[in-house]
Design an enzyme around this catalytic site. Sequence first.
Site, PDB file in Angstrom:
ATOM      1  CE1 TYR A 138      -3.661  -2.464   0.533  1.00  0.00           C
ATOM      2  CE2 TYR A 138      -4.665  -0.363   1.106  1.00  0.00           C
ATOM      3  CZ  TYR A 138      -4.787  -1.689   0.736  1.00  0.00           C
ATOM      4  OH  TYR A 138      -6.031  -2.229   0.585  1.00  0.00           O
ATOM      5  CE  LYS A 189       1.037 -17.731  -2.768  1.00  0.00           C
ATOM      6  NZ  LYS A 189       0.090 -18.872  -2.853  1.00  0.00           N
ATOM      7  CG  ASP A 221      -2.966 -20.028  -1.510  1.00  0.00           C
ATOM      8  OD1 ASP A 221      -2.442 -20.024  -0.377  1.00  0.00           O
ATOM      9  OD2 ASP A 221      -2.516 -20.694  -2.463  1.00  0.00           O
ATOM     10  CG  ASP A 245      -8.261  -4.382   1.378  1.00  0.00           C
ATOM     11  OD1 ASP A 245      -9.198  -3.833   1.984  1.00  0.00           O
ATOM     12  OD2 ASP A 245      -8.167  -4.406   0.133  1.00  0.00           O
ATOM     13  CG  ASP A 249     -14.008  -6.392   2.014  1.00  0.00           C
ATOM     14  OD1 ASP A 249     -13.806  -5.654   3.004  1.00  0.00           O
ATOM     15  OD2 ASP A 249     -14.422  -5.973   0.919  1.00  0.00           O
TER      16      ASP A 249
HETATM   17  C1  IPM Z   1     -10.562  -0.757   3.664  1.00  0.00           C
HETATM   18  C2  IPM Z   1     -10.755  -0.170   2.290  1.00  0.00           C
HETATM   19  C3  IPM Z   1      -9.570   0.727   1.976  1.00  0.00           C
HETATM   20  C4  IPM Z   1      -8.331  -0.129   1.947  1.00  0.00           C
HETATM   21  C5  IPM Z   1      -9.699   1.554   0.692  1.00  0.00           C
HETATM   22  C6  IPM Z   1     -10.988   2.331   0.649  1.00  0.00           C
HETATM   23  C7  IPM Z   1      -8.512   2.455   0.507  1.00  0.00           C
HETATM   24  O1  IPM Z   1     -10.918  -1.168   1.339  1.00  0.00           O
HETATM   25  O2  IPM Z   1     -10.479   0.004   4.632  1.00  0.00           O
HETATM   26  O3  IPM Z   1     -10.489  -1.978   3.763  1.00  0.00           O
HETATM   27  O4  IPM Z   1      -8.003  -0.722   0.921  1.00  0.00           O
HETATM   28  O5  IPM Z   1      -7.654  -0.199   2.974  1.00  0.00           O
HETATM   29 MG    MG Z   2     -11.032  -3.107   2.148  1.00  0.00          MG
END
Ligand code: IPM
Ligand code: MG
Length: 354
Positions: A138, A189, A221, A245, A249
């Site tokens: 990042y 990884k 993975d 990240d 999710d």
């Molecule tokens: C998160 C989001 C952010 C990230 C984006 C919006 C920059 O996806 O907070 O997980 O990738 O960290």
């Molecule tokens: Mg995210």
Amino acid sequence: MKIAVLPGDGIGVEIVKQALRVLEVLRSDGLKLELEQAPLGGAAYDQYGAPYPEFTQKICRAADAVLLGAVGGPQYDTLDFQLRPERGLLGIRKDLGLFANLRPAVLFPELANASTLKPEVVAGLDIMIVRELTGDIYFGQPRGTRTNDQGVREAFNTMIYSEPEIRRIAHVGFGLAMKRGRKLCSVDKANVLECTGFWKEIVIDVAKEYPQVALSHMYVDNAAMQLVRNPKQFDVIVTGNLFGDILSDEASMLTGSIGMLASASLDANNKGLYEPAHGSAPDIAGKNLANPLATILSVAMMLRYTFNNEAAGSRIEAAVKKVLGAGCRTADIFEPGMQKLSCSEMGDAVVKAM
Ligand code: IPM
Ligand code: MG
């Protein structure tokens, strides 16, 4: 307690409004709060021409904690990378040194049917994902686009972690594991990437200081697969910025709705930024449909982690449990037979339950 309030964009504005009502309840019961609002993301670009302008920086640096809604919207997608709302979020994380991102994936038993997975796979789920937030690909340099020697255009990023960066996030992971089920899974990884092989090596070294914690390692993975196959095998997961990240999710959907998940991003002194794990949802913005519970639960995390006020944090969580138990649902977690509420009605319900 000085709190910077950054509603941000899209549904951020609506959900933060409901979270503020929760803070108002605590204030009226004697909690000393000082709130200051500032724009972040697209809203800040519109007002100041930058996603994390100086005005907002000043307020956030002076605050003990930051409450954030969400950033982003399609109208900003064509802007230069540096001006995009997401850059505001990355900017504030880096500026405030918020390296430890805590993303709990907890399934409220009341919502076991809202998950796309079988209830028996997710019932009782309680995972804590610890994502490193200020390093990795990042932020790694060099990055950019160029034309190579053969005249071919290419783009590149750098995945990089220093030893101190890995050590401090490993300590956060082990520390949380000590307070929970004493299991830590480090995700890497290491079979392909030197950077994450190094990560693994350092985590193993830090583990010597936590003999009571059972440490395991998993390739990313496989971790993605195990999260849907048998998520209850996990207690605390610690991983880098990019893998975290993605996995957070995925983990959030195990619980039925990303609209339920809070998060904390902490610095070395427990100053923190608190935000829902979801985004700005431009498609439903301004329609009073969004689920404010993730933001309300983020306030609970704020009270617990930054202000050491366990009682107030639990009080908010208990109120959320109560409204869910009473059948209150926003559209994202709605099931037939339940009561469908708007964003502000859900706020009403939580305030009343408190
Ligand atoms: C998160 C989001 C952010 C990230 C984006 C919006 C920059 O996806 O907070 O997980 O990738 O960290
Ligand atoms: Mg995210």
